[in-house]
Design a protein around this motif. Structure first.
Motif, PDB file in Angstrom:
ATOM      1  N   GLY A 160      -0.602  -5.820   6.183  1.00  0.00           N
ATOM      2  CA  GLY A 160      -0.484  -6.765   7.275  1.00  0.00           C
ATOM      3  C   GLY A 160       0.842  -7.508   7.221  1.00  0.00           C
ATOM      4  N   ASP A 161       1.103  -8.301   8.263  1.00  0.00           N
ATOM      5  CA  ASP A 161       2.380  -9.003   8.373  1.00  0.00           C
ATOM      6  C   ASP A 161       2.600  -9.982   7.224  1.00  0.00           C
ATOM      7  N   GLU A 162       1.528 -10.639   6.778  1.00  0.00           N
ATOM      8  CA  GLU A 162       1.676 -11.615   5.701  1.00  0.00           C
ATOM      9  C   GLU A 162       2.123 -10.942   4.401  1.00  0.00           C
ATOM     10  N   VAL A 163       1.488  -9.826   4.061  1.00  0.00           N
ATOM     11  CA  VAL A 163       1.856  -9.101   2.846  1.00  0.00           C
ATOM     12  C   VAL A 163       3.284  -8.565   2.965  1.00  0.00           C
ATOM     13  N   GLN A 197      11.588  -2.857   7.313  1.00  0.00           N
ATOM     14  CA  GLN A 197      10.522  -2.335   6.460  1.00  0.00           C
ATOM     15  C   GLN A 197      10.997  -1.133   5.644  1.00  0.00           C
ATOM     16  N   SER A 207      -4.779  -4.626  -0.519  1.00  0.00           N
ATOM     17  CA  SER A 207      -4.906  -4.789   0.933  1.00  0.00           C
ATOM     18  C   SER A 207      -4.433  -3.558   1.696  1.00  0.00           C
ATOM     19  N   ILE A 239       0.894  -9.185  -4.999  1.00  0.00           N
ATOM     20  CA  ILE A 239       1.072  -9.446  -3.570  1.00  0.00           C
ATOM     21  C   ILE A 239       0.191  -8.525  -2.731  1.00  0.00           C
ATOM     22  N   THR A 240       0.210  -7.247  -3.042  1.00  0.00           N
ATOM     23  CA  THR A 240      -0.564  -6.296  -2.235  1.00  0.00           C
ATOM     24  C   THR A 240      -2.054  -6.457  -2.487  1.00  0.00           C
ATOM     25  N   GLY A 250       5.700  -9.799   4.688  1.00  0.00           N
ATOM     26  CA  GLY A 250       6.609 -10.935   4.528  1.00  0.00           C
ATOM     27  C   GLY A 250       6.795 -11.315   3.066  1.00  0.00           C
ATOM     28  N   GLN A 251       5.721 -11.291   2.297  1.00  0.00           N
ATOM     29  CA  GLN A 251       5.814 -11.628   0.868  1.00  0.00           C
ATOM     30  C   GLN A 251       6.613 -10.566   0.102  1.00  0.00           C
ATOM     31  N   LYS A 269       3.604  -0.993   7.368  1.00  0.00           N
ATOM     32  CA  LYS A 269       2.508  -1.318   8.272  1.00  0.00           C
ATOM     33  C   LYS A 269       1.701  -0.092   8.676  1.00  0.00           C
ATOM     34  N   ASN A 306      10.270 -11.129   0.762  1.00  0.00           N
ATOM     35  CA  ASN A 306      10.800 -12.218  -0.068  1.00  0.00           C
ATOM     36  C   ASN A 306      11.018 -11.757  -1.505  1.00  0.00           C
TER      37      ASN A 306
END
Length: 273
Positions: free
Chosen positions: A124-127, A147, A176, A172-173, A129-130, A118, A133
């Motif tokens: 961001g939080d969404e990326v 992290q 971003s 995924i990234t 999180g992915q 971060k 996973n």
């Protein structure tokens, strides 16, 4: 952690650490150079602090006279001492301020180290999180250093792919943030690891050196400024006890990278004196 603190303090510190890391290519060395940069930035404040400490030493005789004169009247003594400080243009607390600025920065650096995806890479939080996973990290149970775990696992993927990012990661990234392979190892130590007082290991060297260099820094400052018989002597005695204990404590509850920062902050303080 407040959002304002994150944006105004932690993110800029993370970008500075990122910039140094990209130049030197070594995480531990980047943290050391970060500590040096902090010390250089506070040099003007340190100089002002030393002038204030010298001024307090110079008016020590007057302070002793006031202490004898108003030995039984604490309120009047404080009033007269404040008047004396005002006449000489001295702030009795200014000698301690340069000691606490690196501590405040350490708090911000803690979050930059704790959350590299971060605050260093800018995801961001969404990326995040992915990515969690993808590498099999459950953020709900990963704790404060989830992290860091993700960053370490991403580094393994990077190495296994021959030094390139696989499409599964870049998809995924997707631009971003700034995807970065961070190797947390330094001189055989994992700076992402937090020393555990209940589990002795080689990484104990970090908190031990942190406490030892903090004591040395306070001791050298006291000797150089000759505060043994001045009004600041009490403050320095408190620092001589408080700073090493705090450094030792933080060394056992924070990632090794923070301990390395504090060790070299103390070392640079000794050199600066």
């Amino acid at each position: 952690m407040g959002e304002i603190f994150g944006l105004a303090i932690v993110r800029p510190l993370g970008l500075i650490l990122l910039g140094i890391f990209k130049i030197v290519g070594n995480y531990g060395l980047a943290v050391i150079l970060f500590a040096l940069l902090v010390k250089l930035v506070v040099i003007p404040l340190t100089i002002k602090s030393k002038k204030s400490m010298l001024a307090m030493s110079a008016m020590n005789a007057e302070l002793q006279q006031l202490q004898k004169k108003y030995a039984n009247n604490r309120v009047k003594l404080n009033e007269e001492m404040q008047k004396l400080y005002d006449r000489h243009g001295v702030n009795p607390m200014s000698g301690c301020l340069p000691q606490f600025i690196p501590l405040i920065i350490m708090m911000g650096l803690y979050y930059a180290v704790q959350q590299p995806l971060k605050f260093m890479m800018g995801f961001g939080d969404e990326v995040i999180g992915q990515l969690a996973n993808l590498v099999g990290v459950d953020m709900a149970t990963a704790g404060y250093y989830g992290q860091i775990t993700i960053a370490e696992k991403l580094g393994q993927i990077y190495q296994e792919a021959g030094g390139v990012w696989p499409d599964t990661v870049t998809a995924i990234t997707n631009g971003s943030g700034e995807l970065l392979n961070i190797d947390f190892s330094f001189l055989g130590l994992n700076l992402a690891q937090t020393p555990q007082i209940t589990h002795p290991s080689i990484i104990w060297i970090i908190p031990i050196l942190s406490g030892a260099t903090a004591f040395l820094s306070s001791y050298v400052m006291q000797k150089m400024q000759n505060t043994q018989n001045s009004a600041a002597a009490g403050q320095m005695k408190v620092l001589n006890i408080l700073m090493p204990l705090m450094s030792l404590y933080f060394g056992f509850i924070l990632p090794g990278a923070i301990g390395i920062y504090w060790i070299f902050n103390n070392v640079f303080s000794c050199v600066q004196e």
